[in-house]
Design an enzyme around this catalytic site. Structure first.
Site, PDB file in Angstrom:
ATOM      1  N   CYS A 131       0.615  -2.450  -3.970  1.00 29.61           N
ATOM      2  CA  CYS A 131      -0.043  -1.422  -4.320  1.00 29.61           C
ATOM      3  C   CYS A 131       0.687  -1.168  -5.670  1.00 29.61           C
ATOM      4  O   CYS A 131       1.734  -0.565  -5.372  1.00 29.61           O
ATOM      5  CB  CYS A 131      -0.437   0.428  -4.235  1.00 29.61           C
ATOM      6  SG  CYS A 131      -1.174   1.509  -4.766  1.00 29.61           S
ATOM      7  N   CYS A 134       1.204   2.405  -7.410  1.00 27.52           N
ATOM      8  CA  CYS A 134       1.986   3.303  -6.253  1.00 27.52           C
ATOM      9  C   CYS A 134       3.094   2.614  -6.336  1.00 27.52           C
ATOM     10  O   CYS A 134       3.989   4.286  -6.343  1.00 27.52           O
ATOM     11  CB  CYS A 134       1.584   3.049  -5.363  1.00 27.52           C
ATOM     12  SG  CYS A 134       0.128   2.799  -4.657  1.00 27.52           S
ATOM     13  N   ASP A 135       3.449   2.219  -6.914  1.00 26.44           N
ATOM     14  CA  ASP A 135       5.176   1.768  -6.482  1.00 26.44           C
ATOM     15  C   ASP A 135       5.621   0.791  -7.464  1.00 26.44           C
ATOM     16  O   ASP A 135       7.357   0.322  -7.995  1.00 26.44           O
ATOM     17  CB  ASP A 135       5.665   0.492  -5.230  1.00 26.44           C
ATOM     18  CG  ASP A 135       5.043   1.442  -4.353  1.00 26.44           C
ATOM     19  OD1 ASP A 135       4.929   2.708  -4.219  1.00 26.44           O
ATOM     20  OD2 ASP A 135       4.257   0.482  -3.448  1.00 26.44           O
TER      21      ASP A 135
END
Ligand code: NAP
Length: 307
Positions: A131, A134-135
């Site tokens: 992701c 997300c990261d």
């Protein structure tokens, strides 16, 4: 006893909840292990009708949930871990708590596919991610690698150039599954380098417990070499979340629910919606449309049964 239980809280589940709640069926939505579904992991959504400037994925899905709750839908955390669909009412275990329901809408979506290398699996969350949204933030000025040749890989590679010093895109073929516009955008981005046709053979470094590099293999020449990277993003598609229904609902070889027309599954009273059945379109808007269909079918099924 529930009229409708909806497994999943992405576009499909939330839209089914809006329709079922407006039909006074007081649906129970089991949020699942990825609440909000794939939209909650994306950034700007530009192709959902009604938002000419686009809308952030998490905001869109949260709006749908609020809309459903306004009409009386109930949401619970957790996942369906066991199901008995052999007779009605159906019995479902939500993390060990059993509920009974007259109808079930399976809108449990699909989850990220991994390469399956032991070294990759051990380093998930330690430099290996599925992701970018997300990261990506953790890889400011770092070396980033993305694996895949579809729209997701292009989108993630483009997005990650906001953070990384360089983004290398590795794909196993020289042709791409990605749409022309997404591929062209990635190719035009000076921070993205392409390596094809190549695969990752190993992720380093298990001893240190963080990603420091990968071993690549060129599929044409057979050449292998090591490349230093800090972040490895796997964007090679998704697997349907249908394991809990295996043996009870008809699934295809890859685990997608087989449709028996409309939103119907092989079991009367169980309906499908979204990516757990759809291997073709897989869009937010088609998932929402499928959720609407499933709720209408559940409503008609209940009516025909005299509820
Ligand atoms: P996808 O289209 O199925 O592409 C998966 C890619 O991963 C393919 O290039 C495939 O290679 C590669 N792959 C699969 N297994 C692999 C393995 N074990 N090792 C190495 N490579 C592997 O999946 P997606 O990119 O996630 O897209 C899914 C759907 O969402 C598509 O319909 C897409 O259009 C849509 N989407 C749209 C947008 C957008 O419009 N903004 C953004 C993201 C996704 P091969 O090509 O060789 O099979």
């Amino acid at each position: 006893m529930r009229n409708v239980v909806i497994a999943g809280s992405g576009c499909a589940g939330n839209t089914a909840a809006i329709y079922a709640a407006r039909a006074s069926l007081a649906p129970l939505v089991v949020a699942g292990h990825e609440p909000g579904g794939q939209l909650s992991l994306t950034t700007l959504v530009e192709n959902f009708p009604g938002f000419p400037e686009g809308i952030q994925g998490p905001e869109l899905v949260e709006n749908m949930k609020r809309q459903a709750q306004n009409f009386g839908a109930e949401y619970v955390h957790g996942s369906i871990v066991e199901a008995d669909l052999s007779k009605r009412p159906f019995r479902l275990s939500i993390d060990g708590e059993w509920v009974e329901t007259r109808t079930l809408i399976v809108a449990s979506g699909a989850s990220a596919r991994w390469l399956g290398l032991p070294s990759e699996q051990k380093l998930i969350g330690r430099g290996v991610s599925s992701c970018a949204t997300c990261d990506g933030f953790f890889y400011r000025d770092k070396e980033i690698m993305v694996v895949g040749g579809g729209d997701s890989a292009m989108e993630e590679a483009n997005f990650l150039t906001r953070f990384g010093r360089r983004v290398t895109l590795v794909h196993r073929r020289e042709e791409f599954r990605a749409s022309r516009i997404m591929l062209d955008r990635a190719r035009a981005n000076a921070k993205i380098e392409f390596i094809t046709p190549a695969v990752i053979e190993q992720v380093h470094d298990l001893e240190q417990g963080i990603v420091t590099g990968v071993t690549l293999r060129n599929l044409k020449t057979g050449e292998t070499w090591r490349r230093d990277v800090d972040g490895l993003f796997i964007a090679i598609g998704h697997i349907p979340n249908s394991a809990v229904f295996k043996g009870q609902l008809e699934l295809d070889a890859e685990g997608f629910i087989v449709s028996h027309g409309g939103a119907r599954t092989s079991v009367p009273g169980v309906f499908h919606a979204g990516d757990v059945q759809d291997r073709l379109y897989r869009q937010a808007i088609t998932a929402s449309g499928a959720g609407c269909m499933a709720a209408i079918e559940a409503e008609r099924f209940l009516e025909a049964e005299g509820h």
